[in-house]
Design an enzyme around this catalytic site. Sequence first.
Site, PDB file in Angstrom:
ATOM      1  N   VAL A 283      65.336  43.855  40.064  1.00 20.83           N
ATOM      2  CA  VAL A 283      64.405  43.203  40.988  1.00 20.83           C
ATOM      3  C   VAL A 283      65.178  42.251  41.908  1.00 20.83           C
ATOM      4  CG1 VAL A 283      62.465  41.590  41.148  1.00 20.83           C
ATOM      5  CG2 VAL A 283      62.450  43.404  39.448  1.00 20.83           C
ATOM      6  N   ALA A 284      66.135  41.521  41.301  1.00 25.95           N
ATOM      7  CA  ALA A 284      66.881  40.543  42.096  1.00 25.95           C
ATOM      8  C   ALA A 284      67.798  41.231  43.093  1.00 25.95           C
ATOM      9  CB  ALA A 284      67.704  39.655  41.165  1.00 25.95           C
ATOM     10  N   ILE A 286      67.687  44.365  44.423  1.00 27.11           N
ATOM     11  CA  ILE A 286      67.148  45.251  45.459  1.00 27.11           C
ATOM     12  C   ILE A 286      66.517  44.384  46.560  1.00 27.11           C
ATOM     13  CG2 ILE A 286      65.397  47.001  45.917  1.00 27.11           C
ATOM     14  CD1 ILE A 286      66.035  48.006  43.021  1.00 27.11           C
ATOM     15  N   GLU A 288      64.110  43.944  48.523  1.00 26.97           N
ATOM     16  CA  GLU A 288      62.816  44.502  48.925  1.00 26.97           C
ATOM     17  C   GLU A 288      62.180  43.718  50.084  1.00 26.97           C
ATOM     18  OE1 GLU A 288      62.328  41.343  46.280  1.00 26.97           O
ATOM     19  OE2 GLU A 288      63.359  43.187  45.776  1.00 26.97           O
ATOM     20  N   ASP A 330      64.625  47.596  91.136  1.00 33.74           N
ATOM     21  CA  ASP A 330      64.053  47.645  92.488  1.00 33.74           C
ATOM     22  C   ASP A 330      64.483  46.388  93.215  1.00 33.74           C
ATOM     23  OD1 ASP A 330      62.668  49.926  92.004  1.00 33.74           O
ATOM     24  OD2 ASP A 330      60.787  48.930  91.501  1.00 33.74           O
ATOM     25  N   GLU A 706      74.958  38.490  42.531  1.00 30.76           N
ATOM     26  CA  GLU A 706      74.155  38.516  41.303  1.00 30.76           C
ATOM     27  C   GLU A 706      74.549  39.696  40.410  1.00 30.76           C
ATOM     28  OE1 GLU A 706      70.251  38.595  43.057  1.00 30.76           O
ATOM     29  OE2 GLU A 706      70.706  36.728  44.105  1.00 30.76           O
ATOM     30  N   ASN A 731      66.553  35.027  43.000  1.00 27.79           N
ATOM     31  CA  ASN A 731      66.087  35.989  43.999  1.00 27.79           C
ATOM     32  C   ASN A 731      64.989  35.373  44.858  1.00 27.79           C
ATOM     33  OD1 ASN A 731      65.763  38.580  45.176  1.00 27.79           O
ATOM     34  ND2 ASN A 731      63.913  38.833  43.951  1.00 27.79           N
ATOM     35  N   ASP A 735      65.827  34.882  48.774  1.00 26.71           N
ATOM     36  CA  ASP A 735      65.096  35.793  49.664  1.00 26.71           C
ATOM     37  C   ASP A 735      64.085  35.038  50.512  1.00 26.71           C
ATOM     38  OD1 ASP A 735      66.435  37.859  48.684  1.00 26.71           O
ATOM     39  OD2 ASP A 735      64.728  39.012  47.958  1.00 26.71           O
TER      40      ASP A 735
END
Length: 901
Positions: A283-284, A286, A288, A330, A706, A731, A735
Amino acid sequence: MNQPLWHNIDAAEALERLGSDPAKGISGQEALRRLEQYGQNVLKEKKGRCAFFIFCGQFNDFIIWVLIAASIISGILKEWVDALAIIVIVMLNAVLGFIQEFRAEKTLKALKKLAIPVSKVVRDGLLDILPSSRLVPGDLIEIEAGDSVPADARIIYSTPNFMAQEAALTGESTPVAKTSYTLKEKDTVFADRANIIYMGTSAVSGKARAVIVATGMNTELGRIAEMVQEASISQTPLQRKLEKFGQWVVYMCLAVVTLVFILGILRGGEILEMFLTAVSLAVAAIPEGLPAVVTISLALGVQRMVRHHALIRKLHAVETLGCTTVICSDKTGTLTKNEMTVQRAWAGGRTYDVTGTGYASEGGFEIEGNRIDTGKHPLLMKAFTISVLCNSAQIRDEAGKYRIVGDPTEGALLVAAAKVGITKEDLEETNTFIEEIPFDSERKMMTVIRQGDSGKAAYVKGAPEVVLNRCSHIIEEGGGVREMAPSDTGQIIRANDSFASKAMRVLAVAYRPVGEEINRYDSDAVENGLVFAGLIAMIDPPREEVVDAINKCFRAGIKSIMVTGDHKNTAVAVARQIGIFGEGSIVLGGDELQDKTDEQLAKEVEGIPVYARISAEHKLKIIRALKSRGHIVAMTGDGVNDAPALAEADIGVAMGAGTDVAKEASDMVVTDNNFASIVAAVEEGRGIYENIKKFIHYLLSCNVGEVLVMFFSSFFWLPLPLLPIHLLWVNLITDGLPALALGTDPYSPKIMQLPPRHANEAIVTRKSAYIMLCQGGAIALCTILAFVFVLFIEKGGLPRARTAAFVVLCCSQLFHSFNCRSQSLSLFKIGILTNKRLVLAAFVSLLLQVAVVHLPYFQVVFKTQDLSPLDWLVAAVFSSFTLWAMEIAKSRKIIASWMQQ
Ligand code: ATP
């Protein structure tokens, strides 16, 4: 209410039933009343994802479920503190994810609202531009080529070439002709109702005036609105690349996590404990939160761009802007102010100077510095009379302040004519309007046919070469007409060239009687055999800010190219003033461009900064030539015909004052029509990309740290330095705030002094991956060293050693967030306080970490122990190692030179 069949009744009856006047429309007061009655002219929007679903979506992840299952099992085994703590952290993680995604969703929604469509409406007899949402039934609207139709309306007048593109409604992709005639068949299906124009469609040629019969959900589009919901904002290439990259990261993480698990078991660890550790590590590790943070950065960047007058229509444009290598712009209104003032006129062989500025009718006419009595110069008067009779603009006197409604070129003609006492109101009394062949950039001319006292006549104005080509006669002193001689043509061309080389836009004016033999009023029939009357020249000063913007582009390795419908000389003179045309530069005319093959143009394109007398199809050719040389092209456009070029360009830039069709085809709309705003958007695009790179670097290097802590400690047969809850907490901290703060890092002042980034550049290159690995490795090493120091040297026991490792891991990531502001510039050079949000984020995170270590309740949950001041000092030394190491590397330019190799 039972609605009449509007297509089946006369335009006059339709107006009467709607209580509207064919010339004045309805009054402002009546419009307000009807707005109350019918509501705003908008379609009901489909609701986005609601907050609850976004929150639930946070749990839609296999690993999270495995983690929850693992913590429930540990609950069953009476490890209830662990179990509960993990669930709480998972919830906090979900809340963080929810906040990020909800913000992303909200900002994306807000983006859709930024573009407020407007329409030309006649109320109280005055033509004005109003937000389309305020239109009501009975309103008279004016639609011309390129305009979107804002509501369903019955046509009451249209030019013969008026056509609408109704594909959005009927699926029919070829434009259909529209007229004001009443249809006899009552049950004509709506796709065949040629006298009705529908909301959501657009005009592709000609002009029309129509009375609104239905608004909002009462329109045909409203009826099928459920089906035609706006397309969702699709993923950008960066987001797609990240998604792929993310999958790769997941596999890598799972592989390492499995290894950690196996090594743990081999070392005699408990299966449940090791399983929980492995899942927490997954979990930490990845990242996400990455997609949401990227979306937020892009969307926030888009909002910042609005402040620079750039409205992004497609999110991918934010990324592409950063790699732009050429901006084709232009001239009129983008590089210049589009504030036209007539300065010279030529009639009967004489050149006149026009004095006075602004839109007031003050000023007069001079020859060689002497004021003249214009009454004694009938040819001059005739030229200006034609320019007013062939004119759609209006000058509005608003409490002494003059404003032009319509084309500034035409407005300038009205202002100059007023200086010789000629006004549109007076002329229109004796010259009734019959028909108009509107101006378009392809023909470069415009004609109005009127019924005067002495019969019907056509009044023409346009680009001198075009008009001259269609003139067979010339007006003489005394009012007579004679055949045009080659010497006349030569004289006119010389006068034109001389005005144009002083950066003036020149228009020729001509006329012809329209006899009974002409029974259709189109260009072929009318715009021939004209009588030449004179030239009128106007200046349009360059925008002051454009010179700086062009210099900025030059330093940033971006080419600036002028693509104009104006004369070569005018174009070159303006290009010189703004600094894009120098010694040896080439100007290419539309006809020369036409003659070149794609290959020839591709060979020469690098040396051409100015294209003149260009039409929309030429733009397409220029873009293709530039693209074939590997350029990333931004191209501006405003007309209907510009749509294909805008779609072909890497960044299609529509002007705020341009047509709706151009805006639809564009990636970005520049609301103030200003070139400098495009450059500001490019700068912003570069900055956003840099910041996205910064936080991706940050998140990934921390995650590497980590994973490596756990991997090395398993590998070296050490006790686990971190518990599952520690990993989850770290995490959450990293994050969260620091990553977001990095996303809003102020851009480096050097951002526009570097060449454009390559479009295919990977977001994580091999070299940056090595740097992440080194930095993550350093974080891991410091964490393990702190653990080993307390455990084996201080003999402080396992819980204290774990606390130390936990603190060092968290704090070194906080220190590392400052590293990530630049991989080459020293933090002290950039200034620590220049990103106050990051300082605050780091401070708050640090306070939370102190709380987790020292507050008794948290100590139970996190299994931490009080650290002594000496421990904190040791932790500070270990944690700040990555910062100091990076500062040394930066001061020796180790990374910068390695990256350049
Ligand atoms: P740019 O591409 O730089 O913005 P432009 O698109 O304004 O230039 P056009 O509008 O195509 O250029 O104008 C081309 C020429 O047509 C001008 O040089 C002028 O001679 C003529 N012209 C411009 N506006 C009008 C008008 N309203 N009526 C008649 N002729 C016009």
